[in-house]
Design a protein around this motif. Structure first.
Motif, PDB file in Angstrom:
ATOM      1  N   LYS A   1       0.838  -1.203   0.000  1.00 54.69           N
ATOM      2  CA  LYS A   1       0.000   0.000   0.000  1.00 54.69           C
ATOM      3  C   LYS A   1       0.873   1.253   0.000  1.00 54.69           C
ATOM      4  O   LYS A   1       0.571   2.235  -0.683  1.00 54.69           O
ATOM      5  N   CYS A   2       1.960   1.208   0.781  1.00 54.20           N
ATOM      6  CA  CYS A   2       2.873   2.360   0.822  1.00 54.20           C
ATOM      7  C   CYS A   2       3.503   2.594  -0.543  1.00 54.20           C
ATOM      8  O   CYS A   2       3.579   3.738  -1.007  1.00 54.20           O
TER       9      CYS A   2
ATOM     10  N   THR B   1       6.993   7.811   6.211  1.00 53.59           N
ATOM     11  CA  THR B   1       6.125   7.632   7.375  1.00 53.59           C
ATOM     12  C   THR B   1       5.354   6.330   7.267  1.00 53.59           C
ATOM     13  O   THR B   1       5.245   5.576   8.240  1.00 53.59           O
ATOM     14  N   CYS B   2       4.848   6.036   6.084  1.00 52.32           N
ATOM     15  CA  CYS B   2       4.072   4.818   5.868  1.00 52.32           C
ATOM     16  C   CYS B   2       4.920   3.575   6.142  1.00 52.32           C
ATOM     17  O   CYS B   2       4.488   2.662   6.838  1.00 52.32           O
ATOM     18  N   LEU B   3       6.137   3.548   5.613  1.00 52.75           N
ATOM     19  CA  LEU B   3       7.020   2.398   5.821  1.00 52.75           C
ATOM     20  C   LEU B   3       7.431   2.277   7.289  1.00 52.75           C
ATOM     21  O   LEU B   3       7.523   1.169   7.823  1.00 52.75           O
TER      22      LEU B   3
ATOM     23  N   SER C   1     -19.474   4.389   8.135  1.00 50.62           N
ATOM     24  CA  SER C   1     -18.852   4.220   6.821  1.00 50.62           C
ATOM     25  C   SER C   1     -17.562   5.018   6.817  1.00 50.62           C
ATOM     26  O   SER C   1     -17.317   5.836   7.694  1.00 50.62           O
ATOM     27  N   GLY C   2     -16.731   4.758   5.821  1.00 49.79           N
ATOM     28  CA  GLY C   2     -15.460   5.452   5.710  1.00 49.79           C
ATOM     29  C   GLY C   2     -14.325   4.584   6.189  1.00 49.79           C
ATOM     30  O   GLY C   2     -14.521   3.455   6.631  1.00 49.79           O
ATOM     31  N   SER C   3     -13.128   5.085   6.076  1.00 49.43           N
ATOM     32  CA  SER C   3     -11.949   4.350   6.518  1.00 49.43           C
ATOM     33  C   SER C   3     -10.851   5.342   6.841  1.00 49.43           C
ATOM     34  O   SER C   3     -10.965   6.536   6.558  1.00 49.43           O
ATOM     35  N   VAL C   4      -9.784   4.850   7.401  1.00 45.27           N
ATOM     36  CA  VAL C   4      -8.665   5.715   7.748  1.00 45.27           C
ATOM     37  C   VAL C   4      -8.088   6.348   6.493  1.00 45.27           C
ATOM     38  O   VAL C   4      -7.780   7.534   6.472  1.00 45.27           O
ATOM     39  N   SER C   5      -7.978   5.563   5.410  1.00 47.24           N
ATOM     40  CA  SER C   5      -7.408   6.122   4.187  1.00 47.24           C
ATOM     41  C   SER C   5      -8.306   7.192   3.576  1.00 47.24           C
ATOM     42  O   SER C   5      -7.847   8.051   2.842  1.00 47.24           O
TER      43      SER C   5
END
Length: 132
Positions: A47-48, A59-61, A112-116
């Motif tokens: 995803k990153c 930050t993602c990694l 509904s929704g997500s972190v992303s």
């Protein structure tokens, strides 16, 4: 004169071999926590790399690696019912009983929704009839 043999009888050795085969198959079927953590890390890393998050690549990694370390140490948990209890306890901040009830209804409503996507969206629609 009969000599005691080192090999068990045929039915016993067949049962023993079958039990060992079954145990080894089950052991291979159950992923270890480390393997599960690594698989989850690989998914997060993918995803990153595809820029499928709101964070920067670094930050993602870093977050994916930290989650993998925590999973290996057994420090990740699913809050489950405790999180729901905490959410309903926060509704006690409302002084009015009707507002508290509305808050609990919102907390328990489907989300509904997500972190992303930026967070979880809860919608509450209340119809009020005004007397004429």
């Amino acid at each position: 004169m009969k000599r005691p043999g080192f090999l068990p009888s045929a039915p016993l050795s067949l049962a023993l071999a079958s039990a060992l085969f079954t145990a080894s198959t089950l052991a291979m079927a159950q992923p270890s926590p480390a393997a599960d953590a690594h698989a989850r890390y690989e998914q997060e890393r993918q995803k990153c790399m595809t820029n499928n998050t709101q964070d920067s690549l670094a930050t993602c990694l870093r977050e994916a690696g930290a989650a993998q370390d925590a999973a290996r140490k057994g420090q990740l948990s699913n809050p489950g019912p405790q999180a729901a209890d905490n959410a309903t306890q926060r509704c006690s901040a409302f002084q009015n009983a009707d507002e508290q009830a509305e808050c609990v209804r919102r907390v328990n409503a489907p989300a509904s929704g997500s972190v992303s996507e930026g967070g979880v969206l809860r919608e509450s629609v209340t119809t009020t009839v005004v007397p004429q």
